[in-house]
Write an enzyme that holds these catalytic residues in place. Structure first.
Site, short mmCIF file in Angstrom:
data_model
loop_
_atom_site.label_atom_id
_atom_site.label_comp_id
_atom_site.label_asym_id
_atom_site.label_seq_id
_atom_site.Cartn_x
_atom_site.Cartn_y
_atom_site.Cartn_z
NE ARG A 63 -4.25 -1.43 0.06
CZ ARG A 63 -4.31 -2.51 -0.72
NH1 ARG A 63 -3.30 -2.81 -1.52
NH2 ARG A 63 -5.39 -3.27 -0.72
CD GLU A 88 -2.76 2.99 -5.41
OE1 GLU A 88 -1.57 2.66 -5.29
OE2 GLU A 88 -3.70 2.18 -5.54
CG HIS A 124 -2.96 -1.16 -6.92
ND1 HIS A 124 -3.23 -0.43 -5.80
CD2 HIS A 124 -3.12 -2.45 -6.55
CE1 HIS A 124 -3.56 -1.24 -4.81
NE2 HIS A 124 -3.50 -2.48 -5.25
P1 NAI Z 1 -1.58 -11.07 5.35
O1 NAI Z 1 -2.62 -10.55 6.29
O2 NAI Z 1 -1.57 -12.54 5.04
O3 NAI Z 1 -0.13 -10.69 5.87
C1 NAI Z 1 0.20 -9.43 6.37
C2 NAI Z 1 1.31 -9.64 7.37
O4 NAI Z 1 1.74 -8.35 7.81
C3 NAI Z 1 0.86 -10.43 8.61
O5 NAI Z 1 1.73 -11.53 8.83
C4 NAI Z 1 0.96 -9.40 9.75
O6 NAI Z 1 1.35 -10.00 10.97
C5 NAI Z 1 2.03 -8.47 9.20
N1 NAI Z 1 2.08 -7.19 9.89
C6 NAI Z 1 1.07 -6.48 10.44
N2 NAI Z 1 1.55 -5.36 11.00
C7 NAI Z 1 2.90 -5.36 10.82
C8 NAI Z 1 3.94 -4.49 11.19
N3 NAI Z 1 3.70 -3.38 11.90
N4 NAI Z 1 5.21 -4.80 10.82
C9 NAI Z 1 5.48 -5.93 10.12
N5 NAI Z 1 4.51 -6.82 9.75
C10 NAI Z 1 3.24 -6.53 10.10
O7 NAI Z 1 -1.75 -10.20 4.02
P2 NAI Z 1 -1.23 -10.57 2.57
O8 NAI Z 1 -2.29 -11.31 1.84
O9 NAI Z 1 0.14 -11.15 2.66
O10 NAI Z 1 -1.16 -9.11 1.91
C11 NAI Z 1 -0.20 -8.15 2.35
C12 NAI Z 1 -0.59 -6.81 1.80
O11 NAI Z 1 -0.43 -6.82 0.37
C13 NAI Z 1 -2.06 -6.43 2.00
O12 NAI Z 1 -2.28 -5.86 3.27
C14 NAI Z 1 -2.30 -5.45 0.90
O13 NAI Z 1 -2.05 -4.15 1.40
C15 NAI Z 1 -1.26 -5.81 -0.15
N6 NAI Z 1 -1.84 -6.27 -1.41
C16 NAI Z 1 -1.48 -5.62 -2.56
C17 NAI Z 1 -2.01 -6.02 -3.78
C18 NAI Z 1 -1.62 -5.36 -5.07
O14 NAI Z 1 -2.27 -5.60 -6.09
N7 NAI Z 1 -0.57 -4.55 -5.12
C19 NAI Z 1 -2.99 -7.11 -3.83
C20 NAI Z 1 -3.23 -7.77 -2.56
C21 NAI Z 1 -2.69 -7.34 -1.40
#
Ligand code: NAI
Length: 333
Positions: free
Chosen positions: A231, A260, A292
């Site tokens: 993000r 964005e 994105h």
């Molecule tokens: P997820 O929920 O499986 O993993 C997120 C991880 O971040 C979790 O392990 C959590 O413990 C960790 N986390 C939370 N706060 C933190 C902090 N302060 N410091 C370090 N780690 C922390 O989510 P997933 O599926 O892996 O997605 C990650 C991110 O990718 C989403 O939140 C979304 O913003 C982004 N995304 C981007 C897309 C794109 O098209 N560019 C598409 C899908 C997701």
């Protein structure tokens, strides 16, 4: 159910109509925000994407005109005021996982394309310029990669990069290290000090806003590669521009950008870009930006549409489908 689908593009329509013929889906190209919220008047459900701004003002209008469900076509929910939705009695559901492979693979695509200067090389060859000056890369083998966030996507990036022979570190206060024996868990400052490549895979929350700021960058190695496919708000873009100017950041790969919402997903090629920070980013030869698109694979689109329609179906039946998010999710995620 009648559903107002915002920020709808041709591909959204194609996949959603195929997945949900039982619903009356009405597509709007416009983003949802305070100015366009009236389009949702009378719709019991609305469906939104990442750059729709579902703030408290919008939720008040939705609640006042009969909306009971906000179905997100995304995993991230930083663009929705969940407290306001809860107070207004509106259910919010999301697509928690569709294809983490899509985002993980795009992240690695950015790393490789930046390192080996693929866009520059491609343009040169098309112009008959076969000089290699300025195209020097580095072996990924043996390099140290630091992942901020080791969830579904971060864990897959780790797996792919292990295949290249990288050492993988991660900073994630909520991850269970026992599940990732090949990843070295670190604090963020330890990770910044050791990593040749830093890649962001955590959600945007008040805690992670500008997790990459001037101080974090100063703690990184000179010449570090920074990649953000999560993000835009995770990165203080002005601090990054300053570090690109001094060479402290050696490569920057972005699929997301703080501002964005005014740019991405539309063809603005005949318009003036008014955002000076974004325009400056475009001038660096060592910056690669995609708009994105990390999620954008056929498999992911299919899964997003299927889960979104399943979420709407559960709501219509009056049964929780398991993908609802509440104000507590902001703290838990
Ligand atoms: P997820 O929920 O499986 O993993 C997120 C991880 O971040 C979790 O392990 C959590 O413990 C960790 N986390 C939370 N706060 C933190 C902090 N302060 N410091 C370090 N780690 C922390 O989510 P997933 O599926 O892996 O997605 C990650 C991110 O990718 C989403 O939140 C979304 O913003 C982004 N995304 C981007 C897309 C794109 O098209 N560019 C598409 C899908 C997701």
């Amino acid at each position: 159910m009648r559903v107002a689908v915002f920020s709808a593009r041709r591909y959204d329509r194609e996949y959603l109509e195929a997945a949900g013929p039982q619903h009356e889906l009405v597509f709007f190209e416009a983003h949802l925000d305070s100015d366009t919220a009236r389009l949702a008047d009378g719709f019991r459900a609305i469906c939104v994407f990442v750059n729709d701004n579902v703030n408290a003002d919008v939720i008040k209008r939705l609640a006042g005109h009969g909306t009971k469900l906000i179905a997100l076509r995304s995993a991230g929910f930083n663009h929705v005021d969940l407290v306001a939705a809860e107070e207004a009695g509106i259910t919010v559901c999301r697509v928690p996982a569709y294809s983490p492979y899509a985002v993980a693979e795009h992240t690695v695509a950015l790393i490789l394309a930046l390192n080996r200067h693929i866009p520059r090389a491609h343009s040169r060859v098309r112009e008959g310029n076969f000089s290699l000056d300025g195209l020097l890369g580095f072996d990924l083998h043996g390099k140290t990669v630091g992942l901020i966030g080791l969830g579904r996507i971060g864990a897959l990036v780790a797996k792919i990069l292990h295949g290249f022979g990288c050492r993988v570190l991660a900073a994630d206060p909520y991850a269970n290290a026992d599940n990732y024996p090949d990843v070295e868990m670190k604090t963020a400052p330890e990770l910044f000090a050791a990593a040749d490549i830093v890649s962001l895979h955590c959600p945007l929350t008040p805690e992670t806003h500008h997790v990459i700021d001037a101080q974090a960058i100063a703690a990184m190695k000179r010449g570090v590669m920074l990649v953000n496919t999560s993000r835009g708000g995770l990165v203080d873009t002005r601090a990054v521009v300053a570090a690109l100017k001094t060479g402290h950041i050696g490569h920057l790969g972005l699929d997301v950008y703080e501002e964005e919402g005014d740019l991405f997903f539309d063809d603005l090629s005949d318009k003036i870009i008014a955002d000076d920070v974004f325009a400056r980013l475009l001038t660096f030869p060592n910056v690669l930006i995609t708009g994105h698109q990390a999620f954008f694979t056929a498999e992911a689109m299919h899964a997003i549409a299927a889960t979104t329609i399943a979420n709407i179906d559960s709501f219509a039946r009056g049964e929780p489908g398991g993908n609802e998010i509440t104000a507590d999710s902001v703290r838990g995620n």
